[in-house]
Design an enzyme around this catalytic site. Structure first.
Site, short mmCIF file in Angstrom:
data_model
loop_
_atom_site.label_atom_id
_atom_site.label_comp_id
_atom_site.label_asym_id
_atom_site.label_seq_id
_atom_site.Cartn_x
_atom_site.Cartn_y
_atom_site.Cartn_z
N VAL A 17 0.84 -1.20 0.00
CA VAL A 17 0.00 0.00 0.00
C VAL A 17 0.88 1.26 0.00
CG1 VAL A 17 -1.90 1.21 1.13
CG2 VAL A 17 -1.76 -1.28 1.31
N VAL A 36 -6.67 20.40 -2.20
CA VAL A 36 -6.45 20.69 -0.78
C VAL A 36 -6.38 22.20 -0.53
CG1 VAL A 36 -4.74 20.47 1.10
CG2 VAL A 36 -5.31 18.49 -0.32
N ARG A 48 12.07 -0.63 6.78
CA ARG A 48 13.09 -1.38 7.51
C ARG A 48 14.40 -1.43 6.75
NH1 ARG A 48 9.29 -6.43 8.80
NH2 ARG A 48 9.02 -6.10 6.58
N GLU A 130 -10.10 5.22 6.85
CA GLU A 130 -11.03 4.63 5.88
C GLU A 130 -10.50 3.31 5.32
OE1 GLU A 130 -14.31 5.91 4.64
OE2 GLU A 130 -14.05 3.77 4.37
N VAL A 133 -10.96 -0.69 6.81
CA VAL A 133 -12.08 -1.63 6.61
C VAL A 133 -12.45 -1.66 5.13
CG1 VAL A 133 -14.42 -2.27 7.27
CG2 VAL A 133 -12.99 -1.02 8.89
N GLU A 191 -2.39 -10.50 4.60
CA GLU A 191 -1.62 -9.81 5.64
C GLU A 191 -0.21 -10.40 5.69
OE1 GLU A 191 -2.86 -7.14 7.58
OE2 GLU A 191 -4.26 -7.39 5.93
N LYS A 206 -12.11 -5.89 11.71
CA LYS A 206 -12.97 -4.98 10.93
C LYS A 206 -14.39 -4.95 11.51
CE LYS A 206 -10.15 -5.63 6.83
NZ LYS A 206 -9.88 -6.54 5.70
N GLY A 309 -5.58 -4.94 -1.93
CA GLY A 309 -4.74 -4.59 -3.08
C GLY A 309 -4.09 -3.24 -2.83
#
Ligand code: NDP
Ligand code: HSE
Length: 445
Positions: A17, A36, A48, A130, A133, A191, A206, A309
């Site tokens: 992500v 914005v 890391r 957001e 979930v 995960e 969730k 995804g």
């Protein structure tokens, strides 16, 4: 026109992500600035290993292993590391140094949400989540903001993309769970520890977040009943198909009246369930998610789309970022969720639902009546009985005679967990029942 200074955005995590969030922030810099009213300057990406190969080509100089320095100089911190620590500490550091925070970390929020929201409230910081979930699907903000004037009674959702992908592959292609999980992992859905997906922990996290938002009540993770998909067998999938159902891992959050006290409470639970093939949830394939919300005034609402995804989830993260950056620019507090209702969270044995039970029985006269009697004795009424036969194998040289058996798939009307458990115990002890092959709940009208 007022010219606002750039907002300094620190990204923690550059994985599935995070890398996509970084790419979109850089590629859409101008467009986002227009939305914005100030520039969003990506000041660094904490990881890391700065030399690790990335899925996206990003400027090498942005990477650092010094997350704390990055946080201290930021107006907004986006946490996409995942897990509990150091994510929790970093978010608290960000809040306490005056930054707003975006996170996709349901594991952390389900366990430490109250602590983090209180910390944000105390200093007037915004904490948006957001993406935590159902990936790309807007569901947190609809529950927290759009439906804040309505009364939500029930949520029924497929909220884990990995398990939906696996069950879909097992059903459509005959894949094993292991084969389908390997593909889901390669596609970036699972995960870091996929046990969280297949054992239902991710969906339970969730469910805790959804139930807390929907019912204005803090629903602790440990009060969410949870079963994963590791015990779903190809035989169960086949038996569901024959009976016109498909098996889906569902998260269910609902208001209930506690039969014991007559008081209103709420329930949050996750388990694999039979869903009729004609139900819209049965048409949710691959890593997609869908969430049904039943609200008193709005009626039924459905939210559908990509549940996992990297790039899809990045959309939700950027939505949160633009939203809080706008408030950062114009001032004013964020929109916080409320937990004023403080309803009791009821255990699974107070829940009423329907069941599908698969039995292997001896094929002899009177068996159906015996089985029906077992259900009736426990006050569980039958909605459907499907029977298929295993033909008798006649004795031949060296082979014993195998008596013919029948497979029964029995659907019940709504019953309590307690009545069902007692029925299953009675069935297992009955001489006409060879095996109680499977007990699964049935959900969806
Ligand atoms: P990944 O495992 O792909 O990426 C994690 C990133 O965090 C890596 O870049 C890793 O660094 C970095 N990282 C790990 N530990 C540390 C640390 N101690 N200090 C600094 N950086 C660290 O995770 P995802 O991108 O898949 O998920 C991120 C979050 O988004 C999680 O909370 C997840 O639950 C959530 N989420 C994920 C979705 C998905 O489809 N993947 C969908 C919705 C939510 P390095 O690269 O050097 O190893
Ligand atoms: N592993 C999660 C899933 C990612 O498969 O749904 C999205 O939260």
């Amino acid at each position: 026109m007022i010219e606002y200074r750039n907002l300094r955005v620190a990204l923690l995590g550059g994985g599935s992500v995070g890398a996509q969030v970084a790419r979109l922030l850089l590629e859409q810099r101008e467009e986002l600035a227009n939305r914005v009213g100030a520039g969003l300057e990506l000041v660094g990406i904490a990881v890391r290993d700065v030399d690790a190969e990335r899925t996206v080509d990003l400027p090498r100089e942005l990477f650092t292993t010094d997350a704390e320095s990055l946080i201290l100089g930021a107006d907004v911190v986006i946490e996409l590391i995942g897990g509990i620590e150091p994510a929790r500490t970093y978010i608290l550091q960000a809040i306490n140094s005056g930054a707003d925070v975006v996170t996709a970390n349901k594991a952390l929020l389900a366990l430490h949400g109250p602590e983090l929201f209180a910390a944000a409230d105390q200093v007037g910081a915004q904490l948006n989540y957001e993406a935590a979930v159902a990936g790309a699907i807007p569901i947190v903000r609809p529950l927290r903001d759009s439906l804040a004037g309505d009364k939500v009674n029930r949520i029924l959702g497929i909220v884990n993309g990995t398990t939906n992908f696996i069950l879909d592959r097992m059903d459509a292609d005959g894949d094993t769970l292991e084969e389908a999980l390997a593909t889901a992992t390669a596609l970036g859905y699972a995960e870091a520890d996929p046990t969280a997906d297949i054992e239902g922990y991710d969906a339970a996290q969730k469910a805790a977040l959804l139930a807390s938002l929907a019912f204005h009540t803090t629903v602790p993770l440990e009060s969410v009943y949870r079963e994963g998909i590791t015990r779903v067998t190809p035989q169960q999938i086949e038996s569901a198909r024959k009976a016109g159902y498909v098996i889906k891992l569902l998260a269910i959050c609902e208001r209930l009246t506690d039969a014991a006290t007559g008081q209103e409470g709420v329930s949050a639970r996750v388990y694999p369930a039979f869903v009729s093939r004609s139900h819209p949830l049965a048409a949710v394939h691959g890593a997609n998610n869908a969430v049904f919300v039943e609200a008193e005034a709005a009626g039924p609402l459905m939210f559908y789309g990509a549940g996992a995804g990297g790039v899809e989830t990045a959309s939700a993260v950027l939505g949160d970022l633009v939203s809080l950056a706008r408030r950062h620019v114009v001032g004013g507090p964020g929109f916080a969720a409320s937990s004023h209702a403080d309803l009791p969270v009821l255990p699974i044995d107070r829940v009423t639902t329907r069941y599908a039970i698969t039995l292997e029985v001896t094929d002899e006269p009177g068996v159906l009546a015996t089985i029906a009697g077992v259900f009736s004795n426990r006050g569980v009424s039958l909605a459907l009985v499907e029977q298929s036969m295993t033909p008798e194998v006649s004795a031949s040289a060296g082979q014993e005679l195998v008596p013919s058996t029948a497979t029964l798939v029995i659907g019940t009307h709504a019953a309590t967990e307690a009545a069902l458990a007692a029925t299953v115990t009675d069935l297992a002890a009955n001489s006409v029942v060879t095996t109680v092959a499977s007990v699964l709940r049935v959900e969806g009208a």
